[in-house]
Design a protein around this motif. Structure first.
Motif, PDB file in Angstrom:
ATOM      1  N   UNK A 182     119.058 -11.304 -94.723  1.00 25.17           N
ATOM      2  CA  UNK A 182     119.121 -12.738 -94.418  1.00 25.17           C
ATOM      3  C   UNK A 182     118.827 -12.992 -92.954  1.00 25.17           C
ATOM      4  N   UNK A 183     118.071 -14.060 -92.678  1.00 26.54           N
ATOM      5  CA  UNK A 183     117.676 -14.373 -91.317  1.00 26.54           C
ATOM      6  C   UNK A 183     118.579 -15.451 -90.720  1.00 26.54           C
ATOM      7  N   UNK A 184     119.168 -15.128 -89.585  1.00 29.14           N
ATOM      8  CA  UNK A 184     119.921 -16.113 -88.815  1.00 29.14           C
ATOM      9  C   UNK A 184     119.480 -16.005 -87.359  1.00 29.14           C
ATOM     10  N   UNK A 185     118.178 -16.012 -87.148  1.00 30.33           N
ATOM     11  CA  UNK A 185     117.667 -15.797 -85.794  1.00 30.33           C
ATOM     12  C   UNK A 185     117.332 -14.334 -85.597  1.00 30.33           C
ATOM     13  N   UNK A 186     117.800 -13.743 -84.480  1.00 30.72           N
ATOM     14  CA  UNK A 186     117.508 -12.349 -84.188  1.00 30.72           C
ATOM     15  C   UNK A 186     118.150 -11.435 -85.226  1.00 30.72           C
ATOM     16  N   UNK A 187     117.509 -10.308 -85.485  1.00 33.77           N
ATOM     17  CA  UNK A 187     118.021  -9.327 -86.447  1.00 33.77           C
ATOM     18  C   UNK A 187     117.920  -7.953 -85.817  1.00 33.77           C
ATOM     19  N   UNK A 188     119.019  -7.199 -85.844  1.00 27.69           N
ATOM     20  CA  UNK A 188     119.031  -5.839 -85.305  1.00 27.69           C
ATOM     21  C   UNK A 188     119.926  -4.989 -86.193  1.00 27.69           C
ATOM     22  N   UNK A 189     119.416  -3.862 -86.680  1.00 29.29           N
ATOM     23  CA  UNK A 189     120.218  -3.003 -87.548  1.00 29.29           C
ATOM     24  C   UNK A 189     119.721  -1.562 -87.455  1.00 29.29           C
ATOM     25  N   UNK A 190     120.494  -0.653 -88.030  1.00 22.93           N
ATOM     26  CA  UNK A 190     120.166   0.770 -87.978  1.00 22.93           C
ATOM     27  C   UNK A 190     119.889   1.329 -89.372  1.00 22.93           C
ATOM     28  N   UNK A 198     110.019 -19.128 -77.438  1.00 23.59           N
ATOM     29  CA  UNK A 198     110.714 -18.870 -78.699  1.00 23.59           C
ATOM     30  C   UNK A 198     109.932 -19.419 -79.885  1.00 23.59           C
ATOM     31  N   UNK A 199     110.302 -18.941 -81.096  1.00 23.05           N
ATOM     32  CA  UNK A 199     109.636 -19.406 -82.311  1.00 23.05           C
ATOM     33  C   UNK A 199     109.815 -20.908 -82.517  1.00 23.05           C
ATOM     34  N   UNK A 200     110.912 -21.430 -81.994  1.00 27.41           N
ATOM     35  CA  UNK A 200     111.179 -22.861 -82.144  1.00 27.41           C
ATOM     36  C   UNK A 200     110.201 -23.720 -81.348  1.00 27.41           C
ATOM     37  N   UNK A 201     109.474 -23.085 -80.442  1.00 29.39           N
ATOM     38  CA  UNK A 201     108.583 -23.825 -79.557  1.00 29.39           C
ATOM     39  C   UNK A 201     109.191 -24.102 -78.201  1.00 29.39           C
ATOM     40  N   UNK A 202     110.492 -23.812 -78.076  1.00 32.33           N
ATOM     41  CA  UNK A 202     111.166 -24.015 -76.795  1.00 32.33           C
ATOM     42  C   UNK A 202     110.897 -22.842 -75.863  1.00 32.33           C
ATOM     43  N   UNK A 203     110.929 -23.125 -74.577  1.00 32.05           N
ATOM     44  CA  UNK A 203     110.877 -22.085 -73.562  1.00 32.05           C
ATOM     45  C   UNK A 203     112.296 -21.798 -73.086  1.00 32.05           C
ATOM     46  N   UNK A 258     107.448  -1.265 -78.932  1.00 32.40           N
ATOM     47  CA  UNK A 258     107.468  -2.730 -78.917  1.00 32.40           C
ATOM     48  C   UNK A 258     106.159  -3.219 -79.528  1.00 32.40           C
ATOM     49  N   UNK A 259     106.275  -4.006 -80.586  1.00 37.54           N
ATOM     50  CA  UNK A 259     105.115  -4.600 -81.249  1.00 37.54           C
ATOM     51  C   UNK A 259     105.113  -6.083 -80.913  1.00 37.54           C
ATOM     52  N   UNK A 260     104.092  -6.527 -80.214  1.00 42.66           N
ATOM     53  CA  UNK A 260     104.025  -7.888 -79.692  1.00 42.66           C
ATOM     54  C   UNK A 260     102.905  -8.670 -80.393  1.00 42.66           C
ATOM     55  N   UNK A 261     103.250  -9.523 -81.363  1.00 42.17           N
ATOM     56  CA  UNK A 261     102.221 -10.346 -82.003  1.00 42.17           C
ATOM     57  C   UNK A 261     101.636 -11.356 -81.021  1.00 42.17           C
ATOM     58  N   UNK A 262     100.404 -11.749 -81.271  1.00 44.36           N
ATOM     59  CA  UNK A 262      99.780 -12.781 -80.460  1.00 44.36           C
ATOM     60  C   UNK A 262     100.476 -14.117 -80.667  1.00 44.36           C
ATOM     61  N   UNK A 263     100.211 -15.055 -79.804  1.00 45.34           N
ATOM     62  CA  UNK A 263     100.818 -16.386 -79.903  1.00 45.34           C
ATOM     63  C   UNK A 263     100.531 -16.990 -81.274  1.00 45.34           C
ATOM     64  N   UNK A 264     101.582 -17.398 -81.958  1.00 46.87           N
ATOM     65  CA  UNK A 264     101.439 -17.992 -83.286  1.00 46.87           C
ATOM     66  C   UNK A 264     101.237 -16.994 -84.405  1.00 46.87           C
ATOM     67  N   UNK A 265     101.283 -15.685 -84.113  1.00 48.28           N
ATOM     68  CA  UNK A 265     100.993 -14.651 -85.116  1.00 48.28           C
ATOM     69  C   UNK A 265     102.230 -13.894 -85.586  1.00 48.28           C
ATOM     70  N   UNK A 266     103.425 -14.288 -85.097  1.00 49.78           N
ATOM     71  CA  UNK A 266     104.608 -13.472 -85.394  1.00 49.78           C
ATOM     72  C   UNK A 266     104.853 -13.327 -86.892  1.00 49.78           C
ATOM     73  N   UNK A 317     106.773 -11.972 -73.613  1.00 45.89           N
ATOM     74  CA  UNK A 317     107.360 -13.284 -73.335  1.00 45.89           C
ATOM     75  C   UNK A 317     107.337 -14.186 -74.562  1.00 45.89           C
ATOM     76  N   UNK A 318     107.286 -13.574 -75.748  1.00 45.91           N
ATOM     77  CA  UNK A 318     107.316 -14.310 -77.011  1.00 45.91           C
ATOM     78  C   UNK A 318     107.938 -13.393 -78.066  1.00 45.91           C
ATOM     79  N   UNK A 319     108.265 -13.908 -79.235  1.00 52.79           N
ATOM     80  CA  UNK A 319     108.966 -13.087 -80.229  1.00 52.79           C
ATOM     81  C   UNK A 319     108.256 -11.767 -80.502  1.00 52.79           C
ATOM     82  N   UNK A 320     109.066 -10.704 -80.604  1.00 51.36           N
ATOM     83  CA  UNK A 320     108.508  -9.363 -80.754  1.00 51.36           C
ATOM     84  C   UNK A 320     109.383  -8.541 -81.687  1.00 51.36           C
ATOM     85  N   UNK A 321     108.858  -7.423 -82.134  1.00 53.77           N
ATOM     86  CA  UNK A 321     109.581  -6.456 -82.942  1.00 53.77           C
ATOM     87  C   UNK A 321     109.726  -5.187 -82.125  1.00 53.77           C
TER      88      UNK A 321
END
Length: 394
Positions: A34-42, A216-221, A257-265, A378-382
């Motif tokens: 389930x997604x509630x924003x950031x996700x981190x697990x092992x 951020x994905x929301x469009x906010x800085x 670190x995998x960094x999608x292009x702007x709008x590609x996340x 400087x944008x959402x990444x994995x």
């Protein structure tokens, strides 16, 4: 020559297929959590807890767990495979030199490449029978800590389990169970804890960290402390899929670190699986990188039953279908009433500290460029913390 020796290591030959299986399981799990924003697990912690469970599963229950964990693809004895992977990951040390004041000379010493603790605890109801083969497998292969508790005294039992968790994770995670989660039908609580601490091979300078906007994905800085470093790193870029990646090394481990292009996340996120991760790793080429990486801390936690069900793990939760008769021969039988995971990570100029805990309730029933290549995260990444030798994703 070194690579041939490593590949010939019989322990590595056993550990690497299991690491690949757990990676596939973990990346599959990522897509259904389930997604509630950031996700981190092992994946290693969750896979380790389920691995300790599958050793005691029988029949269709065992087959269901093995399919979901990809264990049938990795071959060999179930418990021994986990034991080999744990041993392979824990025994890494490196030669180093330090000054001996008494001898007035440099002496060769061995140092740990990193701090990695992989711990399994089985907390059993006092007097409840535990089959000897299961106990022996947990102790021999998982180095499990076995303890008897009285779940009829939930405050005391929860305190003991949480204290064990805090010790194993250096206080990063302190509460995995509550007294309210323990009841008169609780027979076992199986806990797997992972703790990781490593310095960057080349640390960032604190003086180079400065506030910078993160899109951020929301469009906010959002203003974040951005660490900066110019150094040689493994890098790859895929313009067709719309992302680039960099490997930032610790000793014997790396953060990918995998960094999608702007709008590609979202598009890149949908593609994340073991094949893509392995392709990223295989295509990394050393180049001079002017790297910007956020200094960050993430916490994530939740109940895993629904997500595991989406991966096909259902019988262990069904009191009518489950078969965990390899754990105990008590006539009432056992089933899994709850599986909970908590994880936390801190990334700063010096390195990375991360911890994760999974609790299972069992109820009665390249060419160098002249100029550095700029890569600013400087944008959402994995990101993945990956063991360079076995390929296991922690």
């Amino acid at each position: 020559m070194t690579n041939r020796k490593r590949n010939a290591d019989p322990d590595l030959a056993v550990a690497r297929p299991l690491a690949e299986a757990l990676n596939a399981f973990g990346l599959g799990l990522y897509h259904v959590l389930p997604r509630r924003g950031n996700c981190f697990f092992s994946p290693l912690s969750i896979g380790g807890a389920l691995g300790a469970l599958v050793v005691g599963a029988r029949g269709d229950t065992a087959r269901e767990l093995e399919v979901a964990l990809r264990l049938r693809e990795s071959g060999g004895d179930r418990a021994a495979r986990f034991g080999a992977l744990l041993e392979m990951m824990l025994r890494r040390r490196r030669k180093d030199w330090e000054w001996d004041e008494e001898r007035n000379e440099s002496v060769e010493v061995e140092r740990d490449d990193f701090v990695l603790r992989l711990a399994t605890g089985l907390f059993a109801q006092q007097g409840y029978p535990l089959l000897a083969p299961y106990r022996d497998d947990l102790q021999a292969q998982f180095h499990a800590d076995l303890r008897s508790l009285d779940f009829a005294q939930p405050e005391g039992a929860a305190s003991i389990i949480n204290q064990w968790v805090a010790e194993q994770t250096e206080g990063m995670i302190r509460g995995i169970v509550s007294p309210a989660s323990l009841h008169e039908l609780t027979r076992f609580v199986l806990v797997n804890a992972v703790y990781f601490l490593a310095q960057w091979k080349e640390q960032f300078s604190e003086s180079s960290t400065s506030p910078q906007p993160f899109h951020a994905l929301s469009g906010d800085d959002i203003e974040v402390p951005m660490m900066h470093q110019t150094t040689e790193l493994g890098h790859m870029r895929d313009d067709r899929l719309g992302f680039e990646a960099v490997a930032i090394p610790y000793q014997a481990m790396s953060m990918i670190v995998i960094l999608p292009g702007t709008g590609q996340f979202a598009a890149v996120e949908r593609l994340i699986d073991t094949d893509l991760v392995e392709r990223v790793v295989s295509e990394l080429r050393i180049r001079l990188i002017a790297l910007g990486l956020p200094k960050f801390e993430l916490d994530w936690g939740g109940e895993l039953g629904e997500a595991l069900g989406a991966l096909g793990i259902k019988r262990v939760f069904d009191s009518n279908e489950v078969d965990l008769s390899g754990i105990s021969d008590h006539p009432e039988g056992l089933f899994v009433s709850e599986i909970v995971h908590q994880a936390r990570v801190r990334v700063d100029e010096y390195g990375t500290e991360a911890a994760a805990v999974t609790a299972v309730w069992l109820a009665g029933l390249a060419e160098m460029p002249q100029e550095p290549y700029p890569m600013v995260v400087d944008r959402p990444f994995l990101f993945l913390i990956r063991d360079d030798l076995t390929g296991a994703i922690l």
